[in-house]
Design a protein around this motif. Structure first.
Motif, PDB file in Angstrom:
ATOM      1  N   TYR A 198      -1.113  52.457   2.366  1.00 50.42           N
ATOM      2  CA  TYR A 198      -1.028  51.837   3.687  1.00 50.42           C
ATOM      3  C   TYR A 198      -1.100  50.320   3.570  1.00 50.42           C
ATOM      4  CZ  TYR A 198      -1.912  50.634   8.529  1.00 50.42           C
ATOM      5  OH  TYR A 198      -1.829  50.084   9.784  1.00 50.42           O
ATOM      6  N   PRO A 199       0.011  49.594   3.896  1.00 52.18           N
ATOM      7  CA  PRO A 199      -0.024  48.124   3.894  1.00 52.18           C
ATOM      8  C   PRO A 199      -0.836  47.632   5.085  1.00 52.18           C
ATOM      9  CG  PRO A 199       2.236  48.998   3.785  1.00 52.18           C
ATOM     10  CD  PRO A 199       1.352  50.115   4.194  1.00 52.18           C
ATOM     11  N   VAL A 200      -1.928  46.950   4.823  1.00 48.71           N
ATOM     12  CA  VAL A 200      -2.817  46.495   5.884  1.00 48.71           C
ATOM     13  C   VAL A 200      -2.184  45.291   6.579  1.00 48.71           C
ATOM     14  CG1 VAL A 200      -5.131  45.656   6.432  1.00 48.71           C
ATOM     15  CG2 VAL A 200      -4.804  47.302   4.563  1.00 48.71           C
ATOM     16  N   PRO A 201      -2.016  45.337   7.902  1.00 46.04           N
ATOM     17  CA  PRO A 201      -1.368  44.223   8.614  1.00 46.04           C
ATOM     18  C   PRO A 201      -2.165  42.931   8.478  1.00 46.04           C
ATOM     19  CG  PRO A 201      -2.354  45.777  10.169  1.00 46.04           C
ATOM     20  CD  PRO A 201      -2.406  46.424   8.835  1.00 46.04           C
ATOM     21  N   ASN A 202      -1.441  41.824   8.539  1.00 47.10           N
ATOM     22  CA  ASN A 202      -2.056  40.505   8.442  1.00 47.10           C
ATOM     23  C   ASN A 202      -1.684  39.694   9.690  1.00 47.10           C
ATOM     24  OD1 ASN A 202      -3.279  38.187   7.588  1.00 47.10           O
ATOM     25  ND2 ASN A 202      -2.015  37.888   5.763  1.00 47.10           N
ATOM     26  N   VAL A 214      -4.181  46.370  -4.486  1.00 47.53           N
ATOM     27  CA  VAL A 214      -4.147  47.771  -4.071  1.00 47.53           C
ATOM     28  C   VAL A 214      -5.533  48.326  -4.331  1.00 47.53           C
ATOM     29  CG1 VAL A 214      -3.123  50.042  -4.451  1.00 47.53           C
ATOM     30  CG2 VAL A 214      -1.698  47.983  -4.607  1.00 47.53           C
ATOM     31  N   VAL A 215      -6.186  48.829  -3.303  1.00 43.74           N
ATOM     32  CA  VAL A 215      -7.560  49.301  -3.443  1.00 43.74           C
ATOM     33  C   VAL A 215      -7.662  50.753  -3.002  1.00 43.74           C
ATOM     34  CG1 VAL A 215      -8.640  47.036  -3.219  1.00 43.74           C
ATOM     35  CG2 VAL A 215      -8.136  48.349  -1.173  1.00 43.74           C
ATOM     36  N   GLU A 243     -14.007  53.618   0.684  1.00 47.20           N
ATOM     37  CA  GLU A 243     -13.542  53.163   1.988  1.00 47.20           C
ATOM     38  C   GLU A 243     -13.383  51.646   1.995  1.00 47.20           C
ATOM     39  OE1 GLU A 243     -14.602  53.687   6.740  1.00 47.20           O
ATOM     40  OE2 GLU A 243     -15.954  54.464   5.203  1.00 47.20           O
ATOM     41  N   LEU A 244     -12.253  51.177   2.468  1.00 46.93           N
ATOM     42  CA  LEU A 244     -11.978  49.755   2.594  1.00 46.93           C
ATOM     43  C   LEU A 244     -12.375  49.301   3.995  1.00 46.93           C
ATOM     44  CD1 LEU A 244     -10.652  47.093   1.585  1.00 46.93           C
ATOM     45  CD2 LEU A 244      -8.472  47.989   2.457  1.00 46.93           C
ATOM     46  N   LEU A 268      -5.073  52.463  -0.637  1.00 53.56           N
ATOM     47  CA  LEU A 268      -4.604  53.645  -1.360  1.00 53.56           C
ATOM     48  C   LEU A 268      -5.499  54.831  -1.039  1.00 53.56           C
ATOM     49  CD1 LEU A 268      -3.093  55.148  -3.736  1.00 53.56           C
ATOM     50  CD2 LEU A 268      -4.822  54.134  -5.241  1.00 53.56           C
ATOM     51  N   TYR A 269      -4.886  55.974  -0.810  1.00 48.83           N
ATOM     52  CA  TYR A 269      -5.654  57.206  -0.560  1.00 48.83           C
ATOM     53  C   TYR A 269      -5.086  58.337  -1.401  1.00 48.83           C
ATOM     54  CZ  TYR A 269      -7.219  61.531   1.599  1.00 48.83           C
ATOM     55  OH  TYR A 269      -7.733  62.790   1.787  1.00 48.83           O
ATOM     56  N   GLY A 270      -5.973  59.163  -1.950  1.00 47.56           N
ATOM     57  CA  GLY A 270      -5.517  60.325  -2.688  1.00 47.56           C
ATOM     58  C   GLY A 270      -6.662  60.983  -3.422  1.00 47.56           C
TER      59      GLY A 270
END
Length: 562
Positions: free
Chosen positions: A345-349, A307-308, A312-313, A333-335
């Motif tokens: 937000y789960p990043v699609p793979n 979880v990052v 910005e990722l 993660l955003y906040g």
């Protein structure tokens, strides 16, 4: 687990138990247990009775069970009460995150005291300033703290020195602690100080209710199973997020010391040795891991999810990590500190090939992120930028004794200004796309450095106080895998054009992550039409001159015209 169960927390200990609730007044017959106040400590200890022998915390190689955590919190509470500390008193903690810091946080909440966490490496001047702002009644020094007991004694007349599991508390008890007051959900649980544009750190005030609302969402979204690795320093709100994510579901949190986290190869060995299954950090950490031990990342067979947040990722980072760990789950993660978090937000793979950036998604259930333009009109079309406004019960109460700044960020709902509801104006710009919201920059001069919020104006004000400095302009630049703070300085005295002296001046007042990494000494600074420092021009100037003639690797002199 149902929300009603989450709200209940752990059962109070009987009077003979060493548990945290020992001695607490029993609930009156007829009142439902759901009415019991939901406090931060009770949420963190909600599994202490059902899983007392399970490992809650691993810190500095030592494992502690949930029962030991509950007992330690009770001992801290007794010590604080013996000093006469009471409801509303601020307790500052200068320490690394770990068993003692969590115990202290829980004990503060049960007494109604306010927990104020500091990074262990915070300079004395900043500690003094914040302690005076909050009228701290106690300063706790933990392992790794840069200050000594003698320095702490000058800051408050009561202090505590923590050394491992042996805690010594020194000070003169308060003669009259005053009448007893109940601890309510609306009471302040903690205050986290962040960089302030006025030159004074801002204190983000969080109630128990707001924090626990966020903690519930964190625990559900992170879904920790096994061991969670955490590298966030104590004064960074992600440390609280990590603690809630693990303890909120009865899992184990592994606090990794900064001296290890800052060295990628040592961090790799720690993750492998501790069999960390889930890791929380800023994206920069993984960029450094890829650079220094990317060829070994595939050996981290226990690591299943990261979880990052805080920065910005990038798509490149995600793809590079999955090239080594194909099944790795990545959550963006955003906040803000003012709400701890608001989106996972789960990043699609795999990441879709046409994506230029990783979305931040949408708010967790029970919260809402809205986009508004400069006129206060809702943005609903894809690709059109707007500012993120947050509606949530997890929002902060305001900045400590700063109504003016609070009023600029807790604002009336643009669509229903007469409703009385206040929304958090985040200052973050975003656009709506297929994956939800995508981050698009800031509307002010706030930047993120390794996940820490930095107001560039605060650094400029600090430099302006240095001897011989006429004016300073500060910007952030990308160099290799890092964000760097670059200071452009105009001096009146040629001897003041010394990067080492200016860096030492900044270190006396600013946390390490705010100290400029590079200095440029200029004849003048570029200005905008309004007469203010043109930060975009500074960034372009650095790009132009970064590889030009230098006096040293970190000390450049360039001609700058208005």
């Amino acid at each position: 687990m149902s929300s009603s169960t989450l709200a209940n927390g752990a059962r109070p200990a009987p009077a003979s138990s060493p548990g945290l609730a020992a001695g607490a007044r029993a609930w009156q017959p007829g009142y439902p247990r759901e009415w019991e106040p939901v406090l931060v400590g009770r949420f963190l200890l909600r599994h202490a009775r059902s899983r007392p022998d399970a490992t809650a915390i691993i810190s500095h190689g030592v494992s502690y069970t949930y029962a030991e955590l509950e007992h330690s919190a009770a001992r801290w509470r007794e010590r604080l009460a013996a000093l006469g500390l009471r409801h509303g008193d601020a307790i500052a903690a200068l320490m690394e995150p770990g068993f003692e810091s969590v115990s202290l946080l829980i004990a503060c909440g049960e007494l109604g005291c306010v927990f104020v966490p500091f990074n262990a490496d915070l300079p004395e001047a900043r500690v003094v300033g914040i302690c005076r702002q909050i009228d701290a009644k106690l300063l706790v020094l933990g392992p790794g703290a840069q200050l000594h007991a003698e320095q702490a004694a000058r800051i408050t007349d009561r202090w505590a020195l923590t050394q491992g599991s042996d805690t010594q508390v020194h000070g003169k008890p308060v003669a009259d602690p005053g009448p007893h007051r109940k601890v309510l959900e609306s009471d302040i649980a903690y205050i986290i100080f962040t960089s302030g544009s006025t030159g004074t750190p801002k204190g983000v005030v969080m109630s128990h209710r707001a924090a626990v609302v966020a903690f519930r969402a964190i625990a559900a979204a992170c879904d920790v199973r096994g061991r969670l690795g955490s590298v966030a320093p104590l004064g960074f709100d992600l440390s609280l997020l990590d603690t809630a994510a693990a303890l909120g579901v009865g899992a184990t949190i592994v606090y990794i010391p900064r001296r290890v986290a800052l060295h990628p190869r040592r961090l790799f060995d720690e993750l492998a040795a501790q069999r960390v299954r889930q890791m929380h950090s800023v994206p920069t950490l993984w960029s450094m891991m890829l650079k220094h031990c990317g060829d070994r990342l595939g050996e981290l067979r226990d690591l299943q999810r990261i979880v990052v947040g805080g920065e910005e990722l990038t798509v490149a980072t995600v793809n590079a990590l999955r090239a080594r760990l194909p099944a790795l789950e990545v959550v963006n993660l955003y906040g803000q500190t003012e709400s701890i978090c608001c989106a996972f937000y789960p990043v699609p793979n795999p990441v879709p090939a046409d994506w230029a950036s990783i979305p931040i998604g949408s708010a967790y259930p029970g919260a809402e992120m809205l986009l508004f333009d400069e006129r206060g009109v809702r943005v609903t079309a894809e690709g059109v930028p707007g500012e993120i406004y947050l509606r949530a019960a997890s929002m902060f109460q305001g900045y400590w004794r700063d109504e003016e700044t609070t009023g600029r960020v807790l604002v009336p709902d643009p669509e229903r200004p007469d409703s009385g509801e206040r929304l958090l104006r985040t200052g973050d710009l975003a656009v709506l796309g297929p994956g939800g919201l995508a981050f698009a920059g800031r509307r002010d001069h706030q930047v993120q450095v390794h996940g820490n919020r930095v107001e560039l104006e605060e650094i400029e004000r600090c430099l302006a106080r240095a001897h011989g400095v006429r004016v300073a302009g500060v910007t952030d630049v990308h160099e290799a895998d890092s964000h760097l703070i670059v200071a452009f300085v105009v001096v009146d005295d040629p001897e003041a054009a010394d990067s080492a002296k200016l860096r030492e001046h900044c270190r006396a007042d600013l946390p390490p992550y705010m100290v400029p990494a590079r200095f440029v000494f200029a004849e003048a600074l570029p200005e905008s039409a309004s007469g203010k420092v043109d930060r975009k021009a500074l960034g372009a100037l650095w790009s132009t001159h970064a590889h030009g003639p230098t006096r040293s690797a970190e000390d450049r002199t360039v001609p700058v015209t208005r």
